[in-house]
Design a protein around this motif. Structure first.
Motif, short mmCIF file in Angstrom:
data_model
loop_
_atom_site.label_atom_id
_atom_site.label_comp_id
_atom_site.label_asym_id
_atom_site.label_seq_id
_atom_site.Cartn_x
_atom_site.Cartn_y
_atom_site.Cartn_z
N GLY A 1 -9.54 6.42 7.61
CA GLY A 1 -9.73 5.28 6.66
C GLY A 1 -8.54 5.43 5.48
N ASP A 2 -8.11 6.34 5.44
CA ASP A 2 -6.95 6.43 4.26
C ASP A 2 -5.57 5.67 4.84
N HIS A 3 -5.59 4.96 5.89
CA HIS A 3 -4.49 4.36 6.59
C HIS A 3 -4.72 2.97 6.82
N VAL A 4 -3.70 2.22 6.59
CA VAL A 4 -4.16 0.80 6.73
C VAL A 4 -2.89 0.17 7.70
N VAL A 5 -3.30 -0.56 8.63
CA VAL A 5 -2.37 -1.43 9.39
C VAL A 5 -2.17 -2.83 9.05
N LEU A 6 -0.79 -3.08 8.71
CA LEU A 6 -0.60 -4.18 7.86
C LEU A 6 -0.69 -5.51 8.94
N PRO A 7 -0.99 -6.62 8.39
CA PRO A 7 -1.16 -7.68 9.11
C PRO A 7 -0.19 -8.39 9.95
N GLU A 8 1.15 -7.94 9.62
CA GLU A 8 2.00 -8.64 10.38
C GLU A 8 2.42 -7.98 11.68
#
Length: 339
Positions: A210-217
């Motif tokens: 949860g400390d990491h996010v995959v960006l929308p692009e």
């Protein structure tokens, strides 16, 4: 006459080379194992479990082929390959099949002389960043350091994206996903970029996903699929139709749980009967017996079963079917008819 003699010699040499290269099925049968190239380790797709046994979505393709050809889904020698070594391993004959999240491109098909036998995952390149950076779009990554696997399509895609958006980056070259993880977690690179499915698998392996996010692009098309060498159409056909059998089985409602019953008591659906060898001679056309597809499906299930077990929404990878849903469910998954 001299020209004719030269042409005759070239034709004879070509036929000899063709005959020599068209023996993969014989080699696999004589060896008693399928040499299958996979990634060095990507959870959900191909990685050894705690007992050292390979498992995953791509591994399922290898086991299905082994079951169809050798009658044994465990008769596989898994050969870990990197982005750099995978094509050499296939071209040299070290492996019979490459089932390793590899993008089908023009140059790999034509210039490198490989034959992609289908698409088992429709993907696209994305970006993962630590949530604490506060970044919500890849267009905000000007000046970022980016971990990127060498020898992959992601290198060119990354350069194209940053150039098109007039922003800069500093590449941090890595060879394997295993090498990228500690570098990214230690902050040696701000961003990790690869296929979105690979990012999901990588994040799932973190202690605190949860400390990491995959960006929308999603910045590219990455049709991933198994491939073999040019020059052996019979072997390519076997691998192509094993994959198609797994896809068609899901559409037709044939599963690892009911395939035995459907094969022993043929029903009134002629395509299921042809798929399972109770009608027609499709196995014979491939140089296999009538039960080849039944064994492939029993090895790990149909396409949907393999997806849900290894990378689906109820796994730590958590991937929705999306583009990889059957065409009847709004996706791109579609097998030619078994006819």
């Amino acid at each position: 006459m001299k020209k004719l003699a030269i042409l005759g010699a070239m034709t004879a040499a070509g036929l000899t080379a063709g005959a020599a290269s068209a023996a993969t099925l014989d080699d696999v049968k004589a060896r008693g194992t399928l040499n299958c190239g996979v990634t060095t380790g990507l959870v959900g797709f191909a990685a050894p479990n705690a007992n050292g046994e390979w498992e995953g979505f791509d591994v399922g393709v290898c086991r299905a082929v082994a079951a169809a050809v050798l009658g044994d889904p465990t008769a596989v020698e898994f050969v870990p390959t990197t982005g750099k070594t995978r094509f050499t391993a296939l071209a040299s004959g070290e492996i019979d099949l490459l089932a390793r999240n590899t993008t089908w491109t023009f140059s790999r098909d034509v210039d490198l002389k490989f034959e992609f036998v289908g698409i088992n995952y429709y993907d696209g390149q994305g970006f993962m960043v630590p949530k604490e950076l506060g970044v919500s779009s890849a267009k905000e990554l000007d000046g970022a350091t980016v971990c990127i696997q060498t020898g992959t399509t992601t290198e060119l895609n990354l350069a194209d994206f940053f150039r098109a958006n007039n922003i800069s980056y500093e590449p941090v070259p890595i060879e394997t996903n295993a090498e990228a993880q500690p570098l990214y977690l230690e902050g040696a690179c701000d961003v990790y970029t690869t296929d979105a499915s690979g990012l999901a698998a990588t994040r799932a392996a973190f202690e605190n996903p949860g400390d990491h996010v995959v960006l929308p692009e999603i910045i590219s098309k990455e049709p991933l699929g198994p491939l073999v060498r040019h020059g052996d159409n019979d072997w390519a056909d076997i691998n192509r139709w094993v994959l198609n059998a797994l896809i068609a089985a899901e559409e037709l409602g044939v599963t690892s749980a009911n395939v035995e019953e459907l094969a022993s008591a043929p029903g009134d659906n002629p395509e299921i009967n042809r798929l399972l060898g109770t009608e027609g001679t499709l196995g014979e056309m491939l140089g296999l017996d009538a039960d080849w597809a039944k064994r492939a499906i029993m090895a790990g299930g149909n396409y949907g079963e393999l997806f849900e077990k290894n990378i689906g929404e109820n796994t730590p990878i958590g991937l929705a079917r999306g583009l990889n849903a059957q065409w009847t469910e709004g996706g791109l998954l579609y097998s030619p008819p078994f006819r």
